[in-house]
Design a protein around this motif. Structure first.
Motif, mmCIF file in Angstrom:
data_model
loop_
_atom_site.group_PDB
_atom_site.id
_atom_site.type_symbol
_atom_site.label_atom_id
_atom_site.label_comp_id
_atom_site.label_asym_id
_atom_site.label_seq_id
_atom_site.Cartn_x
_atom_site.Cartn_y
_atom_site.Cartn_z
ATOM 1 N N GLN A 110 0.837 -1.207 0.000
ATOM 2 C CA GLN A 110 0.000 0.000 0.000
ATOM 3 C C GLN A 110 0.869 1.253 0.000
ATOM 4 O O GLN A 110 0.576 2.225 -0.699
ATOM 5 C CB GLN A 110 -0.949 -0.011 1.195
ATOM 6 C CG GLN A 110 -2.019 -1.070 1.095
ATOM 7 C CD GLN A 110 -2.809 -1.242 2.390
ATOM 8 O OE1 GLN A 110 -2.451 -0.714 3.430
ATOM 9 N NE2 GLN A 110 -3.889 -2.008 2.306
ATOM 10 N N ALA A 111 1.948 1.244 0.778
ATOM 11 C CA ALA A 111 2.850 2.399 0.830
ATOM 12 C C ALA A 111 3.489 2.645 -0.540
ATOM 13 O O ALA A 111 3.561 3.791 -1.007
ATOM 14 C CB ALA A 111 3.930 2.190 1.891
ATOM 15 N N LEU A 112 3.934 1.576 -1.214
ATOM 16 C CA LEU A 112 4.529 1.735 -2.540
ATOM 17 C C LEU A 112 3.508 2.233 -3.551
ATOM 18 O O LEU A 112 3.811 3.096 -4.379
ATOM 19 C CB LEU A 112 5.131 0.412 -3.018
ATOM 20 C CG LEU A 112 6.554 0.127 -2.572
ATOM 21 C CD1 LEU A 112 6.952 -1.295 -2.928
ATOM 22 C CD2 LEU A 112 7.529 1.118 -3.160
ATOM 23 N N ASN A 120 3.497 10.143 -9.630
ATOM 24 C CA ASN A 120 2.933 10.070 -10.978
ATOM 25 C C ASN A 120 3.695 9.065 -11.844
ATOM 26 O O ASN A 120 4.000 9.335 -13.001
ATOM 27 C CB ASN A 120 2.897 11.451 -11.643
ATOM 28 C CG ASN A 120 1.906 11.487 -12.791
ATOM 29 O OD1 ASN A 120 0.924 10.750 -12.789
ATOM 30 N ND2 ASN A 120 2.167 12.336 -13.772
ATOM 31 N N ARG A 121 3.992 7.905 -11.256
ATOM 32 C CA ARG A 121 4.681 6.813 -11.960
ATOM 33 C C ARG A 121 3.751 5.612 -12.013
ATOM 34 O O ARG A 121 2.908 5.424 -11.123
ATOM 35 C CB ARG A 121 5.988 6.430 -11.262
ATOM 36 C CG ARG A 121 7.035 7.526 -11.203
ATOM 37 C CD ARG A 121 7.599 7.924 -12.567
ATOM 38 N NE ARG A 121 8.243 6.845 -13.288
ATOM 39 C CZ ARG A 121 9.547 6.591 -13.289
ATOM 40 N NH1 ARG A 121 10.363 7.362 -12.587
ATOM 41 N NH2 ARG A 121 10.043 5.589 -13.989
ATOM 42 N N THR A 122 3.943 4.777 -13.014
ATOM 43 C CA THR A 122 3.053 3.640 -13.241
ATOM 44 C C THR A 122 3.816 2.327 -13.094
ATOM 45 O O THR A 122 4.828 2.123 -13.771
ATOM 46 C CB THR A 122 2.447 3.717 -14.657
ATOM 47 O OG1 THR A 122 1.813 4.985 -14.811
ATOM 48 C CG2 THR A 122 1.438 2.609 -14.879
ATOM 49 N N PRO A 123 3.330 1.429 -12.229
ATOM 50 C CA PRO A 123 3.971 0.126 -12.121
ATOM 51 C C PRO A 123 3.628 -0.736 -13.333
ATOM 52 O O PRO A 123 2.566 -0.586 -13.947
ATOM 53 C CB PRO A 123 3.381 -0.465 -10.842
ATOM 54 C CG PRO A 123 2.080 0.236 -10.655
ATOM 55 C CD PRO A 123 2.231 1.594 -11.290
ATOM 56 N N PHE A 149 8.587 -2.836 -7.125
ATOM 57 C CA PHE A 149 7.631 -2.752 -8.224
ATOM 58 C C PHE A 149 8.413 -2.302 -9.454
ATOM 59 O O PHE A 149 9.018 -1.228 -9.439
ATOM 60 C CB PHE A 149 6.570 -1.685 -7.955
ATOM 61 C CG PHE A 149 5.525 -2.017 -6.919
ATOM 62 C CD1 PHE A 149 5.634 -3.079 -6.049
ATOM 63 C CD2 PHE A 149 4.402 -1.211 -6.820
ATOM 64 C CE1 PHE A 149 4.661 -3.355 -5.099
ATOM 65 C CE2 PHE A 149 3.419 -1.465 -5.877
ATOM 66 C CZ PHE A 149 3.548 -2.548 -5.020
ATOM 67 N N ILE A 150 8.421 -3.101 -10.507
ATOM 68 C CA ILE A 150 9.048 -2.686 -11.750
ATOM 69 C C ILE A 150 8.157 -1.617 -12.371
ATOM 70 O O ILE A 150 6.934 -1.756 -12.427
ATOM 71 C CB ILE A 150 9.260 -3.866 -12.707
ATOM 72 C CG1 ILE A 150 10.275 -4.843 -12.083
ATOM 73 C CG2 ILE A 150 9.729 -3.386 -14.074
ATOM 74 C CD1 ILE A 150 10.557 -6.056 -12.915
ATOM 75 N N LEU A 151 8.772 -0.538 -12.835
ATOM 76 C CA LEU A 151 8.018 0.584 -13.382
ATOM 77 C C LEU A 151 7.958 0.542 -14.906
ATOM 78 O O LEU A 151 8.882 0.040 -15.550
ATOM 79 C CB LEU A 151 8.642 1.905 -12.931
ATOM 80 C CG LEU A 151 8.730 2.093 -11.409
ATOM 81 C CD1 LEU A 151 9.408 3.409 -11.087
ATOM 82 C CD2 LEU A 151 7.355 1.999 -10.779
#
Length: 152
Positions: A110-112, A120-123, A149-151
């Motif tokens: 949840q924190a990540l 404003n990044r997308t996993p 988490f790979i972005l």
């Protein structure tokens, strides 16, 4: 618990891994078998892991998890049977460290997720957990797991 989340750049890393699918209820059995197979293969090659074990989650379908279970290695090595070589790609990761029992890792996820929304990044949907100590000889409240988490 407060999590220090950050974005880091990961260079390509060679690994030996088992790619498999399993329901979450069977996960401990599958992990034990895969780690044992990889450790036996490494021993047969006269090699050692180059870091702690990991699990890559390619989905979060608890009835049918798509997993990569492995160890980093110092250089590309040959595979055998279910144990196969791979290269974890160069990428950017959102990462944090969870300390405590595995069942309590949802707070780190949840924190990540919140951190990425603010940044404003997308996993990409692929998550790696790296287990920094052994649950066999480490009290549950002291277990350390890095979550990546790979972005996109």
């Amino acid at each position: 618990m407060t999590y220090a989340c950050q974005i880091v750049h990961q260079l390509p890393r060679p690994v030996l891994a088992v790619r498999t699918r399993t329901p979450v209820d069977n996960l401990p059995v599958v992990l034990d078998a895969a780690y044992k197979a990889i450790e036996e293969h490494l021993a047969a090659l006269g090699e050692e892991p180059a870091g702690p074990p990991f699990v890559g989650y390619f989905n979060m379908d608890m009835a049918d998890l798509d997993l990569q279970i492995g160890f980093p290695v110092a250089r590309p090595l040959p595979g055998s049977g279910d144990v196969q070589p791979d290269i974890l790609p160069e990428c950017h990761l959102a990462t944090c460290l969870h300390t405590g029992p595995y069942p309590e890792m949802a707070a780190a996820y949840q924190a990540l997720t919140g951190f990425l929304e603010q940044a404003n990044r997308t996993p990409s949907g692929v998550v790696y957990e790296t287990y920094l100590n052994n649950p066999v000889d480490t009290p549950a409240e002291q277990l350390s797991t890095r979550i990546d988490f790979i972005l996109k």
